[in-house]
Design a protein around this motif. Structure first.
Motif: not given
Length: 271
Positions: A57, A78, A142, A144, A166
Motif C-alpha cells: 500500500k 499487503i 483498501e 486500513a 494495512n
C-alpha cells in the motif's frame, strides 16, 4: 539504547497483536522519529510474520510532515492471505473484511496497479515509462486497520511502523483501457451504510497512481527489497480515509467502470 532490540520488540508486539487480533491501547515501545527507524521496524515485522507478500500500500504524507521527513508518501506490505480478488472469488461478491476491534479501522477507495518488472530497464521517471512496469489496473478498496487505535494520530512514522496501517485489499474489475485512459479524470465515490462519505478523483493526488508506483519502486530498492512481478500497488486513498466499524457496508464507485463493496467484520485470532 539497543536500537536493534527496540526494533525487534516493537515489531514483535505488532505481529503478536495482529496474530491474536488483540488491541494495543498504548504504542508498544519507543515511537520512531524518522522514516529510517520506522521502516526498520516494519521490515523486522515482515520477517517475523513470515507471511507471503502480495503487494504494497502507498499512502500520502501531508504537510508539514512531508518536508520534515523528506517524503510525501509512505508504504506498507499487503499480505496475500488478506487479499480478496472478486474476479476469482467463489460465492459472495460482498466479502467480509476483518479489522481490529478496539484498534483503528477505515476503508479507502483506490486504484490497484499490478507490477510487471521488465527484464532490463532503468527505474521509470515518467508516466509513459511507468506504464511499461504495469500489466493490470483494477478498481479496489483498501482496508486500513491496526491494533493500535492512534496509529494515524501519532504521525507517519508510527503509521509506517505497523505495516503502513494495512489490513486487507479487495480487488474489483479491471480497467480495460488503462493504458490510454487518464486515470486522474475518473471520478470516485465512497459510500458507507448508504451515506456518501467522499467524492473525488486523483488529479490533485501528488503525481497520481503512476507516481505512487514510481515512489514504491524507489522505496523498496532503497530498503533492499527486490520488486516482484505480480505484486499489487494500492496507490492511495482517492476520496479520503473513512473510518469504518464492524457491521458496516462499504461501496466504492468508479465512474464508467463499475463498483465493488465489502462489509466490515471483527478480526479473529489466527492461533
Amino acid at each position: 539504547m539497543d536500537l536493534n532490540k527496540v526494533d525487534n520488540d516493537v515489531a514483535q508486539a505488532f505481529v503478536d497483536a495482529r496474530r491474536t487480533a488483540s488491541a494495543l491501547p498504548d504504542y508498544p515501545g519507543t515511537r520512531p522519529l524518522n522514516l529510517a527507524a520506522a521502516y526498520a521496524i516494519q521490515d523486522r515485522a515482515i520477517a517475523i510474520a513470515g507471511r507471503t507478500i502480495a503487494g504494497w500500500k502507498v499512502g500520502r504524507i501531508n504537510a508539514p510532515d512531508d518536508t520534515r521527513l523528506g517524503s510525501d508518501r509512505l508504504a506498507g506490505p499487503i499480505y496475500a492471505d488478506s487479499v480478496i480478488d472478486l474476479q476469482q472469488a467463489d460465492g459472495a461478491q460482498i466479502p467480509a473484511m476483518p479489522v481490529f476491534a478496539d484498534g483503528f479501522a477505515a476503508a479507502e477507495a483506490e486504484f490497484m496497479l499490478r507490477l510487471k518488472i521488465p527484464a532490463t530497464a532503468p527505474l521509470p521517471g515518467n508516466d509513459a515509462d511507468t506504464l511499461e512496469w504495469i500489466d493490470d489496473v483494477r478498481i479496489g478498496i483498501e482496508i486500513a486497520s491496526s491494533p493500535y487505535p492512534r496509529i494515524n494520530d501519532d504521525g507517519p512514522c508510527v503509521t509506517v511502523s505497523d505495516h503502513g496501517n494495512n489490513a486487507g485489499l479487495v480487488l474489483g474489475a479491471s480497467i480495460a483501457d488503462w493504458r490510454t485512459r487518464d486515470l486522474n479524470s475518473i471520478q470516485v465515490e465512497t459510500e458507507i451504510d448508504g451515506q456518501v462519505v467522499g467524492s473525488a478523483n486523483t488529479a490533485t493526488m501528488l503525481d497520481g497512481p503512476l507516481g505512487a508506483v514510481r515512489f514504491l519502486l524507489r522505496n523498496l530498492i532503497e530498503r533492499g527489497i527486490s520488486p516482484q512481478s505480480g505484486w499489487w500497488v494500492s496507490s492511495g486513498a482517492v476520496t479520503g480515509v473513512h473510518p469504518a466499524a464492524p457491521g458496516q457496508r462499504v461501496i466504492a464507485r468508479f465512474a464508467d467502470i463499475g463498483e465493488l463493496s465489502c462489509t466490515i467484520a471483527v478480526a479473529g485470532s489466527e492461533d
